[in-house]
Design a protein around this motif. Sequence first.
Motif, mmCIF file in Angstrom:
data_model
loop_
_atom_site.group_PDB
_atom_site.id
_atom_site.type_symbol
_atom_site.label_atom_id
_atom_site.label_comp_id
_atom_site.label_asym_id
_atom_site.label_seq_id
_atom_site.Cartn_x
_atom_site.Cartn_y
_atom_site.Cartn_z
ATOM 1 N N THR A 164 0.613 -1.129 0.003
ATOM 2 C CA THR A 164 -0.081 -0.104 0.042
ATOM 3 C C THR A 164 0.670 1.098 0.085
ATOM 4 O O THR A 164 1.824 1.325 0.816
ATOM 5 C CB THR A 164 -0.925 0.105 1.302
ATOM 6 N N LEU A 165 0.618 2.045 -0.934
ATOM 7 C CA LEU A 165 1.335 3.491 -1.082
ATOM 8 C C LEU A 165 0.578 4.441 -0.432
ATOM 9 O O LEU A 165 -0.713 4.542 -0.812
ATOM 10 C CB LEU A 165 1.543 3.527 -2.593
ATOM 11 N N THR A 214 -9.307 5.191 -1.899
ATOM 12 C CA THR A 214 -8.537 3.846 -2.133
ATOM 13 C C THR A 214 -8.420 3.305 -3.519
ATOM 14 O O THR A 214 -9.794 3.354 -4.368
ATOM 15 C CB THR A 214 -8.863 2.625 -1.344
ATOM 16 N N TYR A 215 -7.321 3.489 -4.273
ATOM 17 C CA TYR A 215 -7.126 3.219 -5.694
ATOM 18 C C TYR A 215 -6.333 2.117 -5.954
ATOM 19 O O TYR A 215 -5.469 1.562 -5.080
ATOM 20 C CB TYR A 215 -6.812 4.416 -6.388
ATOM 21 N N SER A 216 -6.305 1.446 -7.256
ATOM 22 C CA SER A 216 -5.577 0.478 -7.333
ATOM 23 C C SER A 216 -4.308 0.827 -8.205
ATOM 24 O O SER A 216 -4.482 1.791 -8.934
ATOM 25 C CB SER A 216 -6.294 -0.768 -8.374
ATOM 26 N N GLY A 217 -3.154 -0.017 -8.081
ATOM 27 C CA GLY A 217 -2.268 0.375 -8.842
ATOM 28 C C GLY A 217 -1.519 -1.121 -9.452
ATOM 29 O O GLY A 217 -2.047 -2.324 -9.009
ATOM 30 N N VAL A 234 -3.065 2.121 -3.551
ATOM 31 C CA VAL A 234 -3.044 3.515 -3.341
ATOM 32 C C VAL A 234 -4.060 4.109 -2.244
ATOM 33 O O VAL A 234 -5.143 4.083 -2.707
ATOM 34 C CB VAL A 234 -2.781 4.414 -4.465
ATOM 35 N N GLU A 235 -3.414 4.535 -1.208
ATOM 36 C CA GLU A 235 -4.499 5.425 -0.133
ATOM 37 C C GLU A 235 -4.254 6.537 -0.183
ATOM 38 O O GLU A 235 -3.037 7.169 0.453
ATOM 39 C CB GLU A 235 -4.237 4.645 1.221
#
Length: 279
Positions: A164-165, A214-217, A234-235
């Motif tokens: 998690t970034l 919250t997003y996906s990478g 990605v938070e």
Amino acid sequence: MALVAAACAPADQFPSEPGKGVDVGFLPSERGLTDHTSKVIDLWNGSWIAALAVGVLVWGLTIWCIVAYRKRKNDNELPVQLRYHVPLELMYTVVPILMIGVLFFFSSRAQGPITDVSATPDQKIEVYGKQWSWDFNYLTEDVHYSGDRVSLTGKPGVEETLPTLYLPVNERVEFTIKSRDVAHSFWIPAFLYKLDAIPGRENHFQVTPEKEGTYSGKCAELCGEFHSEMLFNVEVVDRATFDQKMNELRQAGQTGRLGDELNRQYNVAGATSGEGSQH
């Protein structure tokens, strides 16, 4: 006709959810998610509108020629044969050049701010792609996170164990993208931008996340057997939550930077015996 009808439909029929709105070109993002997404969406939609207009013109002229100049029954005479038609040939040359010039202008206008890294960032983050996970060095905070490959079993909850970034909302972040082994590509689809991680090379870009969530990478460059599992979260959080996460890394002893000393070393052509071993 379906595209035209959809574009004329009421806005509330197509909400601007990621990948669902006509106004966002069905992209996996939304306006104002970062300081760059609106520019990319406008360029994307404008390009499609221009392409559709050119397509309609070409299709219309083609159909008109087929109908107007079709061979009639009992008409066995050849039409007038022209070796060249200067005005028409000039049009064929000038119009495509003008089209490309307009596309270049709007692309350059959108790309300029996206690739500009002259501003002073609030946070500097160094990202290493590696087979098959990610290392995040929060340079401004002097802490790091090292990810491990997560096996995707298809069971619920696995995505929560991904690296998690963390990014602070409304703060400019400068990313430095590197690779520890082979070519990777750092991609956050919701940010509508990706940048390659090339061995022995640094790439940079800046972005300001403007909406928490919250997003996906993922890695967008085929990099080996488990490329499909090289994912991360990605938070985008408020400053207090960001500080808390950074303190958790400090308390876990994850201070400092994980640098190039962890990169994979390759055999060098012409190396003497024992000098070129891979480790």
